[in-house]
Design a protein around this motif. Structure first.
Motif, PDB file in Angstrom:
ATOM      1  N   VAL A 159       0.848  -1.202   0.000  1.00 23.36           N
ATOM      2  CA  VAL A 159       0.000   0.000   0.000  1.00 23.36           C
ATOM      3  C   VAL A 159       0.881   1.249   0.000  1.00 23.36           C
ATOM      4  O   VAL A 159       0.699   2.159  -0.812  1.00 23.36           O
ATOM      5  N   ALA A 160       1.864   1.295   0.894  1.00 20.38           N
ATOM      6  CA  ALA A 160       2.712   2.489   1.015  1.00 20.38           C
ATOM      7  C   ALA A 160       3.515   2.728  -0.265  1.00 20.38           C
ATOM      8  O   ALA A 160       3.577   3.863  -0.757  1.00 20.38           O
ATOM      9  N   TRP A 161       4.134   1.701  -0.810  1.00 23.27           N
ATOM     10  CA  TRP A 161       4.958   1.896  -2.014  1.00 23.27           C
ATOM     11  C   TRP A 161       4.091   2.327  -3.197  1.00 23.27           C
ATOM     12  O   TRP A 161       4.494   3.168  -4.008  1.00 23.27           O
ATOM     13  N   VAL A 175      -4.555   7.362   1.428  1.00 17.12           N
ATOM     14  CA  VAL A 175      -4.608   5.972   1.892  1.00 17.12           C
ATOM     15  C   VAL A 175      -5.696   5.872   2.948  1.00 17.12           C
ATOM     16  O   VAL A 175      -5.786   6.702   3.857  1.00 17.12           O
ATOM     17  N   ILE A 176      -6.549   4.871   2.795  1.00 18.53           N
ATOM     18  CA  ILE A 176      -7.662   4.664   3.735  1.00 18.53           C
ATOM     19  C   ILE A 176      -7.169   3.725   4.831  1.00 18.53           C
ATOM     20  O   ILE A 176      -7.096   2.505   4.651  1.00 18.53           O
ATOM     21  N   GLU A 177      -6.837   4.327   5.968  1.00 18.06           N
ATOM     22  CA  GLU A 177      -6.113   3.598   7.014  1.00 18.06           C
ATOM     23  C   GLU A 177      -6.882   2.390   7.547  1.00 18.06           C
ATOM     24  O   GLU A 177      -6.324   1.302   7.692  1.00 18.06           O
ATOM     25  N   ASP A 178      -8.152   2.567   7.843  1.00 22.77           N
ATOM     26  CA  ASP A 178      -8.899   1.473   8.471  1.00 22.77           C
ATOM     27  C   ASP A 178      -9.359   0.425   7.458  1.00 22.77           C
ATOM     28  O   ASP A 178      -9.889  -0.623   7.856  1.00 22.77           O
ATOM     29  N   TRP A 193       4.358   5.377   7.302  1.00 26.00           N
ATOM     30  CA  TRP A 193       3.496   6.566   7.433  1.00 26.00           C
ATOM     31  C   TRP A 193       4.324   7.835   7.314  1.00 26.00           C
ATOM     32  O   TRP A 193       3.887   8.824   6.711  1.00 26.00           O
ATOM     33  N   ALA A 194       5.532   7.841   7.879  1.00 25.76           N
ATOM     34  CA  ALA A 194       6.398   9.026   7.766  1.00 25.76           C
ATOM     35  C   ALA A 194       6.767   9.263   6.307  1.00 25.76           C
ATOM     36  O   ALA A 194       6.719  10.397   5.815  1.00 25.76           O
TER      37      ALA A 194
END
Ligand code: VGL
Ligand code: ZN
Length: 211
Positions: A159-161, A175-178, A193-194
């Protein structure tokens, strides 16, 4: 305030595959909990893209391919540091299949990634060598999409990449965290997240869309 989803928006559901779900070889804790949420989010979007981790059985990211190495250790490869994983998402196995509980019949494109034996690919946009493109940016541009809502498995890797590469390609990204769950190996979730924040990726919750 609820976000207004338009035809220029796309939902990208990342790697909702059996190997990342409970019982899978690289199970992400709570991974199954996001499926009902994705099924509620998807009808709000005219455009949905899925990604699918898709590895040959001797993929270089598998610890089993490196003598003396265990999953979650790292090695150095020509393109950088590679985390080693349990064998997962081997093409033509059940573990590689997208969950049948994901109820998104109008998903328009499935991007497979990680099929080159010697290069991993967390991102839906480019492989880990940062050279080989998947074509997703071109697809989205041709479809006149300009904002991506990304969710799925795992928050701190694929997801992050995908989110960071989408931002680099000039898209608005949230990004939809939940509607995502993380592996969180060795502080990887906080780092992700950073990195996403630095890339300008918005961090939202499903209620921001669903109301
Ligand atoms: C993923 C590790 C290895 C992911 C894929 O989908 O986040 N993580 N391959
Ligand atoms: Zn993988």
């Amino acid at each position: 305030m609820t976000i207004d989803i338009t035809p220029k928006d796309v939902l990208v559901a990342v790697d909702v595959q059996y190997d990342f779900l409970p019982g899978g070889s690289l199970a992400v804790a709570g991974g199954d909990e996001i499926v009902p949420l994705l099924n509620r989010l998807a009808p709000r979007f005219a455009n949905v893209v899925l990604t699918q981790d898709w590895h040959p059985k001797d993929h270089i990211s598998f610890a089993s391919q490196h003598a003396g190495k265990a999953p979650f250790q790292t090695i150095e490869l020509p393109y950088g540091t590679q985390v080693l994983w349990p064998d997962h998402c081997v093409w033509q196995t059940r573990g590689a299949e997208i969950s049948a509980d994901l109820d998104i019949p109008h998903a328009q494109l499935i991007i497979r990634k990680g099929y080159n034996r010697a290069i991993d690919s967390y991102s839906g946009f480019q492989e880990a060598d940062r050279e080989t493109l998947t074509g997703l940016a071109g697809y989205l541009n041709e479809r006149d999409v300009d904002r991506l809502y990304i969710a799925g498995l795992a928050t701190d890797f694929c997801v992050a990449w995908t989110a960071i590469d989408a931002a680099a390609a000039g898209f608005d990204v949230a990004v939809i965290e939940d509607a995502s769950r993380a592996i969180d190996a060795d502080g990887s979730l906080a780092r992700a997240w950073a990195d996403m924040e630095e890339a300008g990726v918005a961090r939202i919750r499903s209620a921001d869309i669903l109301g």
